[in-house]
Design a protein around this motif. Structure first.
Motif: not given
Length: 225
Positions: A17-18, A89, A93-94, A97, A122, A127, A130, A215
């Motif tokens: 994610l990161i 990020v 990824a965002a 989610l 996070l 993030l 989320a 992603h």
């Protein structure tokens, strides 16, 4: 292309994610050099990716015969905390989610990060909203982290789903080992800047059943719009 429907998706954090692994590798290299320990970047990635500090120190002692001084862990905490005020990020990824949220498919993050550093990362990545109430670390599993399966088993219990119906997304050998050992379907995610030649084979050998490189590919494989 995988078509199975899952009850929940359990994400690793760093490298999934990161995109922190390259900066972490550079920080480790600087720290190691200060103690006259010299590794290539690939060696550092293999030594540290997906590991807790205790696991890194254990490997250093077993492989190099180097035992950390008493002030080493406090120094690591200070250096790493300073490094995560702003966190990049991984592209998409965002969006992943957000797509999971739209479909109502439960998801969580399970990371070997130290408790306060998990939330620092996070938050630094934007993030945290989320994952409110769904961010898990080894402080919740009697300090047992990956490669043991405990963290993923705990995450599945918190989401009230069977681990056998969960999808784990991992980029590292310790994390993939944890996902497979827990009984989850485990996919490799190889998109971070730290990825090296041979990583896909390493994950396949552990038991990862599918590899994605972005992603966008992950969303496609999950049928997410």
């Amino acid at each position: 292309m995988p078509t199975r429907t899952f009850a929940a998706v359990l994400f690793d954090l760093d490298g999934v994610l990161i995109d922190t692994e390259s900066s972490i590798t550079a920080l480790w290299a600087e720290i190691f050099a200060g103690y006259d320990l010299h590794f290539t970047r690939q060696e550092i990635t293999r030594l540290t990716a997906g590991q807790r500090f205790s696991g890194v120190l254990q490997q250093l002692e077993e492989q190099r015969g180097w035992k950390a001084p008493e002030d080493f862990l406090p120094m690591l905490d200070e250096r790493f905390n300073r490094a995560f005020e702003e966190v990049p990020v991984i592209e998409g990824a965002a969006e992943t989610l957000a797509a999971l949220k739209r479909t109502g498919l439960p998801f969580a993050v399970a990371s070997n990060s130290q408790h306060n550093r998990l939330f620092m990362k996070l938050e630094g990545a934007g993030l945290l909203p989320a994952f409110q109430g769904r961010a898990y670390d080894p402080s919740l599993t009697n300090k047992i982290g990956k490669p043991a399966p405990d963290l993923y088993l705990y995450a599945a219990r918190q989401l009230n789903v069977s681990i056998h119906d969960c999808l784990v997304i991992e980029d590292s050998a310790p994390g993939a080992t944890a996902g497979v050992a827990a009984g989850a379907t485990t996919w490799g995610f190889l998109a971070g800047s730290h990825i090296h030649t041979g990583d896909e084979k390493r994950l396949r050998d552990i038991g990862v059943s599918h590899i994605v490189h972005s992603h966008a590919q992950l969303r496609e494989a999950l049928g997410l719009s």
